[in-house]
Scaffold this motif. Structure first.
Motif, short mmCIF file in Angstrom:
data_model
loop_
_atom_site.label_atom_id
_atom_site.label_comp_id
_atom_site.label_asym_id
_atom_site.label_seq_id
_atom_site.Cartn_x
_atom_site.Cartn_y
_atom_site.Cartn_z
N PHE A 100 32.75 38.87 38.93
CA PHE A 100 34.07 38.24 38.20
C PHE A 100 34.57 40.42 37.52
O PHE A 100 33.81 41.24 36.96
CB PHE A 100 33.44 37.74 36.62
N THR A 101 35.52 40.67 37.77
CA THR A 101 36.60 41.62 37.28
C THR A 101 37.83 41.33 36.94
O THR A 101 38.69 40.73 37.37
CB THR A 101 36.26 42.85 37.87
N LEU A 102 38.34 41.92 36.37
CA LEU A 102 40.24 41.94 35.85
C LEU A 102 40.49 43.08 36.21
O LEU A 102 41.60 43.59 35.74
CB LEU A 102 39.55 42.11 34.24
N LEU A 103 40.51 43.98 37.10
CA LEU A 103 40.92 45.40 37.68
C LEU A 103 42.06 45.31 38.53
O LEU A 103 43.13 45.25 38.49
CB LEU A 103 39.62 45.68 38.20
N SER A 104 42.26 43.54 38.97
CA SER A 104 43.04 43.22 39.63
C SER A 104 44.80 42.88 38.92
O SER A 104 46.23 43.63 39.06
CB SER A 104 43.12 41.51 40.29
N TYR A 105 44.38 42.73 37.45
CA TYR A 105 45.79 42.43 36.60
C TYR A 105 45.57 43.69 36.24
O TYR A 105 47.05 44.29 35.54
CB TYR A 105 45.08 41.60 35.47
N LYS A 106 44.93 44.72 35.51
CA LYS A 106 44.96 45.66 34.96
C LYS A 106 45.58 46.78 36.51
O LYS A 106 46.90 47.63 36.04
CB LYS A 106 43.74 46.90 35.07
N THR A 107 45.22 46.45 37.65
CA THR A 107 46.05 47.23 38.92
C THR A 107 47.46 46.67 39.17
O THR A 107 48.67 47.77 38.66
CB THR A 107 45.79 47.33 40.07
N VAL A 108 47.89 45.96 38.37
CA VAL A 108 49.49 44.65 37.98
C VAL A 108 50.19 45.89 37.72
O VAL A 108 51.19 45.68 37.52
CB VAL A 108 49.23 43.53 38.20
N PHE A 109 49.92 45.85 36.31
CA PHE A 109 50.30 46.06 35.07
C PHE A 109 50.56 47.57 34.96
O PHE A 109 51.33 48.58 34.49
CB PHE A 109 48.94 46.50 33.44
N GLU A 110 49.57 47.96 35.89
CA GLU A 110 49.98 49.87 35.72
C GLU A 110 50.81 50.15 37.39
O GLU A 110 51.57 51.12 37.49
CB GLU A 110 48.56 50.21 35.92
N TYR A 111 51.31 48.96 38.53
CA TYR A 111 51.89 48.84 39.52
C TYR A 111 53.39 49.06 38.50
O TYR A 111 54.03 47.78 38.25
CB TYR A 111 51.44 48.35 40.70
N GLU A 112 54.41 49.90 38.94
CA GLU A 112 55.53 49.71 37.99
C GLU A 112 56.85 49.40 38.86
O GLU A 112 57.46 48.38 38.31
CB GLU A 112 56.30 51.53 37.79
N SER A 113 57.08 49.16 39.61
CA SER A 113 57.40 48.26 41.51
C SER A 113 57.47 46.60 40.65
O SER A 113 58.33 46.12 40.91
CB SER A 113 57.56 48.74 42.43
N ILE A 114 56.12 46.64 40.35
CA ILE A 114 55.88 45.07 40.10
C ILE A 114 56.83 44.13 39.11
O ILE A 114 57.50 43.66 38.92
CB ILE A 114 54.54 44.93 39.66
N TRP A 115 56.84 45.52 37.66
CA TRP A 115 57.71 45.17 36.58
C TRP A 115 59.06 45.54 36.71
O TRP A 115 59.49 44.32 36.46
CB TRP A 115 57.16 46.44 35.44
N SER A 119 42.00 36.29 42.46
CA SER A 119 42.52 37.26 41.52
C SER A 119 41.05 37.88 40.36
O SER A 119 41.29 38.90 39.37
CB SER A 119 43.85 36.39 40.15
N PHE A 120 40.15 36.83 40.51
CA PHE A 120 39.42 37.30 39.42
C PHE A 120 37.46 37.80 39.45
O PHE A 120 37.12 38.56 38.73
CB PHE A 120 39.07 36.56 38.65
N SER A 121 38.18 38.94 41.25
CA SER A 121 36.98 39.10 42.21
C SER A 121 37.00 40.19 41.68
O SER A 121 38.20 40.71 42.76
CB SER A 121 36.75 38.15 43.24
N SER A 122 35.93 40.91 42.44
CA SER A 122 36.57 42.26 43.05
C SER A 122 36.32 42.03 44.20
O SER A 122 36.71 41.34 45.11
CB SER A 122 34.71 43.06 42.68
N GLY A 123 36.78 43.77 44.68
CA GLY A 123 38.18 43.85 46.02
C GLY A 123 36.95 44.19 47.17
O GLY A 123 37.15 43.71 48.34
N ASP A 124 35.62 44.57 46.79
CA ASP A 124 34.12 44.15 48.01
C ASP A 124 34.30 42.80 48.23
O ASP A 124 34.42 42.86 49.72
CB ASP A 124 33.32 44.76 46.83
N ALA A 125 34.14 41.79 47.17
CA ALA A 125 34.23 40.93 47.87
C ALA A 125 35.27 39.90 48.29
O ALA A 125 35.38 39.28 49.13
CB ALA A 125 34.33 40.09 45.90
N LEU A 126 36.45 41.09 48.26
CA LEU A 126 37.68 39.93 48.51
C LEU A 126 37.57 40.32 50.36
O LEU A 126 37.42 39.94 51.60
CB LEU A 126 38.75 40.66 48.43
N MET A 127 37.10 42.24 50.40
CA MET A 127 37.39 42.73 51.87
C MET A 127 36.18 41.47 52.52
O MET A 127 36.69 41.85 54.05
CB MET A 127 37.22 43.82 51.83
#
Length: 296
Positions: free
Chosen positions: A57-72, A38-46
């Motif tokens: 290390f990045t917080l982009l995954s949590y930023k994406t979660v906060f912006e994805y309305e369906s999750i909330w 959850s704290f790794s980059s998409g490139d490293a995950l792929m």
């Protein structure tokens, strides 16, 4: 002889520590891996470069979660289903368990056998679905919380707790003072039953929060999906549509990275409520389970 015994004890301790250490690693590694992803980059995950610690290390995954309305929306739905379902289940369970724990309750043995029968046999999925449909509960919250409101095992555990914890002398003393059965139940039995109620709340809440099968069967509207269905959809999707990305291949690739990151971020976010609640319930857990563990 004494030295030999001491050496044997040391061997047993060492073996136990090794086995417990391996078990701890087996249990903790998946959790650490999910958190690291959850704290790794998409490139490293792929690329599959995350093994134990976060990579890039990045917080982009949590930023994406906060912006994805369906999750909330799913988060709010799960909270509603869990809170309402837990309250209904606990009220029905203790109202069924307490009368069955009393020796002066007529027909208690027959009712107990009926409860035990439901633990061994059920009508099956199709009759249950038809019942829920005929009651007009399809695509409503009640289709999720009512079919599983009373669990026979939970009721038996609560009944055993009442039987072993609430002495008959206390009931007789309350009756001599003019206390009615309902007042005795609400004013004396319920306050004394905090451990088992806390344990049952935890059990029921975990089942409702993590449940996805009943919502999958009974809920049709996406705006009523609980969080687990949203997470299931994300895990099954090849990518999440964050916009019109079909034109630019780079944007398509970026969305694939975000989809991978969103999966792990959502898993962590969905696990947080129960992880935060458990420490407050843990002190009651052992006491409640041990007292209500002997079913009879």
């Amino acid at each position: 002889m004494k030295k030999k015994k001491i050496s044997q004890d040391k061997v047993v301790y060492v073996v136990n520590y090794i086995l417990l250490g391996l078990l701890a690693i087996a249990v903790l590694y998946p959790l650490i891996y999910i958190v690291s992803c959850s704290f790794s980059s998409g490139d490293a995950l792929m690329a599959g470069r995350v093994k134990l610690l976060p990579v890039e290390f990045t917080l982009l995954s949590y930023k994406t979660v906060f912006e994805y309305e369906s999750i909330w929306t799913g988060y709010l739905n799960s909270i509603i289903y869990t809170v309402v379902g837990t309250v209904i289940s606990i009220v029905l369970t203790i109202f069924a368990a307490y009368p069955l724990s009393r020796d002066d309750f007529r027909g208690g043995n027959i009712l107990m056998k009926l409860f035990l029968f439901t633990m061994l046999f059920s009508g099956g999925l199709v009759p249950t679905y038809l019942l829920v449909k005929n009651l007009g509960l399809i695509d409503t919250m009640w289709a999720v919380v009512l079919p599983t409101a009373v669990n026979a095992y939970n009721m038996i555990v609560a009944r055993t707790f009442f039987k072993q914890t609430i002495p008959k002398d206390l009931q007789e003393a309350a009756e001599l003072d003019g206390c009615s059965d309902f007042k005795f139940f609400t004013k004396i039995v319920v306050p004394l039953s905090t451990p088992i109620i806390a344990v049952l709340c935890l059990w029921v809440a975990i089942g409702l929060w993590n449940g996805y099968f009943n919502p999958l069967i009974y809920i049709n509207s996406e705006n009523k999906y609980p969080l687990q269905l949203i997470l299931r959809r994300i895990l099954l999707m090849a990518q999440v549509d964050f916009g019109n990305s079909a034109v630019d291949p780079r944007v398509v690739m970026e969305n694939q990275y975000l989809s991978q990151m969103l999966r792990y971020g959502t898993i962590i976010i969905s696990s947080l409520p129960l992880m935060l609640i458990y420490p407050f319930v843990q002190k009651y857990f052992v006491k409640g389970v041990m007292i209500g563990a002997v079913k009879g």
